[in-house]
Scaffold this active site. Sequence first.
Site, PDB file in Angstrom:
ATOM      1  N   GLU A  44       0.837  -1.201   0.000  1.00  0.00           N
ATOM      2  CA  GLU A  44       0.000   0.000   0.000  1.00  0.00           C
ATOM      3  C   GLU A  44       0.875   1.256   0.000  1.00  0.00           C
ATOM      4  OE1 GLU A  44      -2.204  -0.754   3.576  1.00  0.00           O
ATOM      5  OE2 GLU A  44      -3.087  -2.575   2.738  1.00  0.00           O
ATOM      6  N   LEU A  73      -5.862  -2.176  -1.502  1.00  0.00           N
ATOM      7  CA  LEU A  73      -5.696  -2.061  -0.061  1.00  0.00           C
ATOM      8  C   LEU A  73      -6.236  -3.299   0.662  1.00  0.00           C
ATOM      9  CD1 LEU A  73      -6.742   1.231   1.761  1.00  0.00           C
ATOM     10  CD2 LEU A  73      -6.179  -0.914   2.876  1.00  0.00           C
ATOM     11  N   ALA A  74      -5.394  -4.292   0.842  1.00  0.00           N
ATOM     12  CA  ALA A  74      -5.855  -5.530   1.487  1.00  0.00           C
ATOM     13  C   ALA A  74      -4.624  -6.364   1.823  1.00  0.00           C
ATOM     14  CB  ALA A  74      -6.791  -6.304   0.564  1.00  0.00           C
ATOM     15  N   GLU A  75      -4.371  -6.525   3.092  1.00  0.00           N
ATOM     16  CA  GLU A  75      -3.114  -7.133   3.516  1.00  0.00           C
ATOM     17  C   GLU A  75      -3.078  -8.631   3.287  1.00  0.00           C
ATOM     18  OE1 GLU A  75      -4.977  -5.048   5.230  1.00  0.00           O
ATOM     19  OE2 GLU A  75      -3.755  -3.227   5.287  1.00  0.00           O
ATOM     20  N   GLN A  97       1.701  -1.605   6.120  1.00  0.00           N
ATOM     21  CA  GLN A  97       1.932  -0.188   6.410  1.00  0.00           C
ATOM     22  C   GLN A  97       2.288   0.066   7.876  1.00  0.00           C
ATOM     23  OE1 GLN A  97      -1.029   3.173   5.380  1.00  0.00           O
ATOM     24  NE2 GLN A  97       0.336   2.944   3.639  1.00  0.00           N
ATOM     25  N   PHE A  98       1.627  -0.616   8.771  1.00  0.00           N
ATOM     26  CA  PHE A  98       1.960  -0.547  10.204  1.00  0.00           C
ATOM     27  C   PHE A  98       1.737  -1.942  10.789  1.00  0.00           C
ATOM     28  CE2 PHE A  98       1.150   3.910   9.392  1.00  0.00           C
ATOM     29  CZ  PHE A  98       2.016   4.586  10.238  1.00  0.00           C
ATOM     30  N   PHE A 101      -1.679  -3.469  11.096  1.00  0.00           N
ATOM     31  CA  PHE A 101      -2.356  -3.674   9.815  1.00  0.00           C
ATOM     32  C   PHE A 101      -1.832  -4.909   9.095  1.00  0.00           C
ATOM     33  CE2 PHE A 101      -2.672   1.168  10.162  1.00  0.00           C
ATOM     34  CZ  PHE A 101      -3.715   1.053  11.046  1.00  0.00           C
ATOM     35  N   TYR A 103      -2.267  -7.711  10.709  1.00  0.00           N
ATOM     36  CA  TYR A 103      -3.105  -8.777  11.271  1.00  0.00           C
ATOM     37  C   TYR A 103      -4.095  -9.379  10.277  1.00  0.00           C
ATOM     38  CZ  TYR A 103      -1.282  -6.917  15.723  1.00  0.00           C
ATOM     39  OH  TYR A 103      -0.475  -6.476  16.740  1.00  0.00           O
ATOM     40  N   PRO A 104      -4.657  -8.580   9.355  1.00  0.00           N
ATOM     41  CA  PRO A 104      -5.536  -9.229   8.380  1.00  0.00           C
ATOM     42  C   PRO A 104      -4.804 -10.292   7.548  1.00  0.00           C
ATOM     43  CG  PRO A 104      -5.817  -6.840   8.304  1.00  0.00           C
ATOM     44  CD  PRO A 104      -4.639  -7.117   9.195  1.00  0.00           C
ATOM     45  N   HIS A 144      -0.961   1.716  15.535  1.00  0.00           N
ATOM     46  CA  HIS A 144       0.231   2.147  14.805  1.00  0.00           C
ATOM     47  C   HIS A 144       1.521   1.873  15.574  1.00  0.00           C
ATOM     48  CE1 HIS A 144      -2.935   4.382  12.725  1.00  0.00           C
ATOM     49  NE2 HIS A 144      -2.107   4.548  11.727  1.00  0.00           N
TER      50      HIS A 144
END
Lengths: 345, 345, 372, 372
Positions: A44, A73-75, A97-98, A101, A103-104, A144
């Site tokens: 991303e 946008l989808a981890e 990104q962090f 994020f 975790y998905p 974050h």
Amino acid sequence: MSTVTERAGQVNSAVHQPVSLAGALNRALGDALEADERVVVFGEDVGPLGGVFRVTDGLAARFGSDRVWDSPLAESGIVGTAIGMAMNGLRPVVEMQFDAFAYPAFEQITSHLAKMHNRTRGRVGLPIVVRIPYGGGIGGVEHHCDSSEVYYTHTAGLRVVTCATPSDGYRLLRQAVDSPDPVIFLEPKRRYWSKETIDLAVEGPELHQARVVRPGTDVTVIAYGGTVETALEAARIGHDEGYDLEVVDLRSLSPFDDETVTASVRRTGRAVVVHEAAGFCGYGAEVAARLTEQCFHSLAAPILRVTGYDIPYPPPKLEHQHLPDADRVLDAVSRLQWEEGPRHG
Amino acid sequence: MSTVTERAGQVNSAVHQPVSLAGALNRALGDALEADERVVVFGEDVGPLGGVFRVTDGLAARFGSDRVWDSPLAESGIVGTAIGMAMNGLRPVVEMQFDAFAYPAFEQITSHLAKMHNRTRGRVGLPIVVRIPYGGGIGGVEHHCDSSEVYYTHTAGLRVVTCATPSDGYRLLRQAVDSPDPVIFLEPKRRYWSKETIDLAVEGPELHQARVVRPGTDVTVIAYGGTVETALEAARIGHDEGYDLEVVDLRSLSPFDDETVTASVRRTGRAVVVHEAAGFCGYGAEVAARLTEQCFHSLAAPILRVTGYDIPYPPPKLEHQHLPDADRVLDAVSRLQWEEGPRHG
Amino acid sequence: MTEGWLGLLPSEGPVRLIDAAGVATGDGTYELPDHETLVALYRAMVVGRRFDAQVTALTRQGRLAVYPSSRGQEACQAGTALALRPQDWLFPTYRDSVAVVTRGVDPVDVLVNFRGDWHCGYDPYEHRVAPQCTPLATNTLHAVGVAHAARLRREDAVAVVLLGDGATSEGDTHEALNFAAVWKAPVVFVVQNNGYAISVPLHRQTAAPSLAHKGIGYGIPSTLVDGNDAAAVHAAVSGAIASAAAGGGPALIEALTYRIEAHTNADDASRYRQDDEVAGWLERDPVRRLAVFLSSSGVFDAAGFDAEAEGLAAGLRTRMGTDAPVSPSHLFEYVYARPTAALARQRADALDLPVGGGATMDGQEPGGRGIR
Amino acid sequence: MTEGWLGLLPSEGPVRLIDAAGVATGDGTYELPDHETLVALYRAMVVGRRFDAQVTALTRQGRLAVYPSSRGQEACQAGTALALRPQDWLFPTYRDSVAVVTRGVDPVDVLVNFRGDWHCGYDPYEHRVAPQCTPLATNTLHAVGVAHAARLRREDAVAVVLLGDGATSEGDTHEALNFAAVWKAPVVFVVQNNGYAISVPLHRQTAAPSLAHKGIGYGIPSTLVDGNDAAAVHAAVSGAIASAAAGGGPALIEALTYRIEAHTNADDASRYRQDDEVAGWLERDPVRRLAVFLSSSGVFDAAGFDAEAEGLAAGLRTRMGTDAPVSPSHLFEYVYARPTAALARQRADALDLPVGGGATMDGQEPGGRGIR
Ligand SMILES: Cc1ncc(C[n+]2csc(CCOP(=O)(O)OP(=O)(O)O)c2C)c(N)n1
Ligand SMILES: Cc1ncc(C[n+]2csc(CCOP(=O)(O)OP(=O)(O)O)c2C)c(N)n1
Ligand SMILES: [Mg+2]
Ligand SMILES: [Mg+2]
């Protein structure tokens, strides 16, 4: 696309001016993309924006959008498609990104990234690097600032590394990209802007090795990522208080470098582990448990852990209450049952 | 739907015939649904099928599809919508079909289920139970046998419990449903069919308490879930070999019951922790580290861990090489540096 | 495919009741909201914009940790928030402070998060506004859960969730739309499509004709609206709420809009978009458009609202001028309903208080030099 | 909405080239595959069904840990597998053993997983068949990645991924469809809609007109086919592969079929479905249908294929009759490219081998009584 087999060492950025950790990682990615056509970078905002921390700055322009690009946008999607790309000959370096994020993507990381090599008896390797900016200290709001290392270190099949300085960040990232195993590459956010004058090179300790960054005789302070600097500060202050601290930067969290660390602890007889993550079932538990198993009779005191509290990462105004600082490290040092004071004091 | 405020204790299944763990959990759910109209049960195949382990057998027919129902197949969706339902007055009990299939819900669990109460300074509580059949020993193929407890115990804001017997399963599940905090409820698959003649009741240890299930003098063997039976077996065999093992069933993995366990370890001076999950950064690391911190001078030997290897869960034909058995527990016991043999021997 | 199913698809162009020039289009899809509602929308947008500008200024002065501006999206946010009935629920994201303020939450409480004092500063139950959500798309599932619980409890309440174009790419959005449809949950999904997810433009996010075209894949009726037309947003969301409340199930609304500021104060939008793109969207300003329409259509005291907005801004400057005290003890108090023994010990340690029982270490007294 | 976009929607009824009575429909959507292809499809289905029946029998005898039967879904699986060109990739699930066998993988290697010897028994590169995937929908993303890498490497290869109706509810399916569409990746999604996800019927899984209606929400052309018509499945998948290979991007195909057996041998289907539902679907048997068509349309030696199938079954009985030796040392060998020092120690421990250096414990020799 032809396969480039040059060794990582052959493409190096020589730098003799101060460079930040973010800058060093940026150079490592650039050099890795240059050295091996199979390397691709996506995630991303890693394209034109250069990532929210600018670690991929300029790479899309330099290598084109077939090598460096913005994904949707989808981890889970990012890690899952990286797995497919690696199955088909590429060496993806992806960015979450962090920390929170990522975790998905947990299922893809745990059930596939970590296991594909094992599942296929080594036929399908996944040389993928998942870069995750992690940890706090930058005034970030919730989600974050997580230190999520244990979720990965407890997962067999992953290598997990983290860097403390620009030169080591450069080296580790090049090594991670060249690793045949999947690597979770944790970047301590609050050190992104720390500068160092260095000659970027891949020589030095290997991907799985710890290093003693400050020799000392009284206590081994074991740190990694963002807390290495904290440990060094504690060593500086501790010196005036009569404690000679040895500081070890683990670098590789999984696997753990027993050789280097037990040698240090057997020498000093005392140890403190420092990390930002919550203490409960944190990485320090493993460090303390395995060192106690291996060095029980060399220990003058239990190994103490200096960690974040067992709470969700706090809001910016309270994060400095939560993060281990030199003072807390020294407090632990002072509780190490010194019957006659520190040895060199 | 009116709010039922009766205490859990008021609706109890009295059973005086042998009941399996799966049966006891089924009764606990039935009684909880009966006791409190706010309780709802949903997940994959929990309706007419009664769950793949039959833990929800008969509940949909008994309570209707507004209380017990099959959701679409999506674990993040299940936990995420449960969070919303709890925000709006319900007390959802959801099922993840197998351990590894909870990973898609990891973000909802970690970033929301664990944190909502904290985020809102206690204004929004999430009294949700996430039931997860976990662990191996049933000949299941990959993804069906993970011991994922550390992913949850390291996450502040969650309670994590696991049961070893039908009577305790009943009690713990009732307590979990009544807890104002979110609870990860781990059900050891391979004990689902173990039977016990019991009087199902909620009296006994509380949700956060460990219990000594076999008193002994030489070594404290700390176990939970599926390995409690393993520890008891080791105690039986060990008795003949001259070791008198005390067995502690932790029950609550988070929080950890320091009081009960340190008392035991201070008494015996030696400890072994047993779990199925990989050892590296496994739950045993926390147990060993915290007990060493608290009982250092009471310990005659380092606390040893008997765990699964640091590998992905193996295929059925190899799982018994991986799972700790009584033999491995006793092997660890024998390595506890007995200078003059076991005390009672 | 039957006509009925095709009815789930959005119209080709966005529904627009008042055009960029401030003229009613009479497009026939929805009735124009009544005068009182339009005035309320205007008021909310003026106050919201002033709020947003003031917060942006405070952020520049370093009084906030971060702020994602709503500027340009006031019609979406005010239009949605005012469509809710008191008993309905709003699920906002970090971007939706104007919606939250419009719903009645004290602006200073909204800023507790962005100031870094705590994660959420308001009581979600007071105005039925969930905490502003940061992990993208996760709040869509919470909204479905609240809505389904309302249905199970026979409560007349609808949940409305806001999300961005980028968030539609996450798996959670898919699961939420699907659960909502299968459960016929009274929930309305409002996608503010502002063209970007931080730096990533829409065409790198989706290849669909529109985001509203996703609805049919779940059996959910979908609407595409001009997100800079507060009247259209209000009408569409109100209609969807009424239908959901009547048992008609969920709805998906895509509102086309634009984020005038950078993603947050920390972002540099010049790296990924051109100034003239912004200029084009300034032409379609949602506030001015409604002002023109209202001025041309009767009694309308714009100045009064400006004064109210200035008052709010002044109040914000005062109230945000001093730092609110934050208490370290809070770190330990809300992790569980009651602090565990371990947290009580950690609290005592951190605050240098005497340890009240619990675990101690063999061979020495607890304490040490105390941890600050 | 323009006509072009509407073209992404599936037809109202499923595409069917040969009906349940074995008669060509001439429905005009696709050309009927040529005779040779139809015979190959028939052969694959007969062999596949015999394989499936034999494995089910072996499972009843306790020779396998678990087996999810393909019975009833042979047209989907053979039709898909035979549509692939040699350079294409197949991403199967646990359900798709017949597709994997059709693709050329040795049946005994396929059963390595279900027998419990190892997680995957074949080399995924040999036939370009990914390991059969258990976590639902996760393989859709892997397929998109392989396809996108093929595009980047200018390789002419398409990835085809199989998934079930239940799996479409998972977030990963959404992300995969979206990534594929945005990247225009050469990937074909084939949903075998067999009406159930274990016990959960389709109407509790989706409220959409059809699963193929999800395509338009990603800008992906979608097709609904009769999944018991091997000709239709083959034609649709072949067409989608050709289009993807030509740069046309991804496709979504929903094949309507039915799972004749229970979910796996461990499942009890009587708890959630009626026998007469099964009976109805037996009427629409995919194998018989093609046999009737082929018999009526020329030279066709059904008996030869039956013999081949019996041969395969007999071979399976022999080869599966003895347990393959499994080596505990494998536990440690494939976790990383090279075992770490810690794994080498654990291996030595587990296998009672001498510890080769590395960590030892203070105060005693390593070893103990050795762990079996
Ligand atoms: C799960 C997750 N991944 C990544 C992020 C980081 N992030 C914050 S905002 C953002 C872009 C969101 O775009 P959009 O949904 O369009 O909303 P907008 O900001 O435009 O209102 C990203 C990637 C996040 N918050 N959550
Ligand atoms: C992520 C995940 N959740 C749950 C499961 C457990 N599970 C295995 S098969 C199945 C049903 C799948 O249904 P469908 O996708 O329709 O495929 P089918 O079995 O009908 O071929 C479930 C819930 C799983 N394998 N993976
Ligand atoms: Mg956006
Ligand atoms: Mg199915």
